[in-house]
Design a protein around this motif. Sequence first.
Motif, short mmCIF file in Angstrom:
data_model
loop_
_atom_site.label_atom_id
_atom_site.label_comp_id
_atom_site.label_asym_id
_atom_site.label_seq_id
_atom_site.Cartn_x
_atom_site.Cartn_y
_atom_site.Cartn_z
N SER A 208 0.85 -1.19 0.00
CA SER A 208 0.00 0.00 0.00
C SER A 208 0.87 1.23 0.00
CB SER A 208 -0.90 0.04 1.24
OG SER A 208 -1.80 -1.04 1.23
N THR B 60 -2.92 0.36 -3.62
CA THR B 60 -2.61 -0.89 -2.94
C THR B 60 -2.74 -2.02 -3.95
OG1 THR B 60 -3.08 -2.24 -0.98
CG2 THR B 60 -4.97 -1.26 -2.09
N GLY C 227 -7.20 -2.05 3.05
CA GLY C 227 -6.41 -3.20 3.52
C GLY C 227 -7.29 -4.34 4.00
#
Length: 162
Positions: free
Chosen positions: A3, A12, A147
């Motif tokens: 990322s 990312t 994420g």
Amino acid sequence: MTSQTTGTAVTTSIVVEAPIERAFSVFTQDIGSWWPPEHHILQAELADMVFEPRVGGAIYDRGSDGSECRWARVLAYEPPTRVVFSWDISLEWQLETDPDKTSEVEVRFVPETPGRTRVELEHRNIERHGEGWEQMRDAVGSPDGWGVGLGRFRERLSARST
């Protein structure tokens, strides 16, 4: 997963153990199977997510009470290599109805082998959200932002391949 947060964008990427067609299909049309259910802006509990697979389509959530929230517009749909959608969510984590104040998410699917795909995500133009846009950049760029979403996407693909 790699990322990077730079300026007005978050990038990312991850590698998933799935052919490109399957990775694209699960990311788009099966979005509800991997999207973190706690990441929605409905008042009710999330019951379902819908991705309309065409330019001009929408991505929307359905609540357990029947409510709906159309929080993204499909801007590009190029199976199995690319999809772009708007991020129609304000800094207050509410629906943003002014398209000039929304950012974009581009996702590219790159085959590494017949059974492995690199997924590259760029959440860009975040400054369009207006004063305080940095908080949106920091939120989507955090481990709890894209994420966690891409991690669950990878888990979903792994669960189906075993």
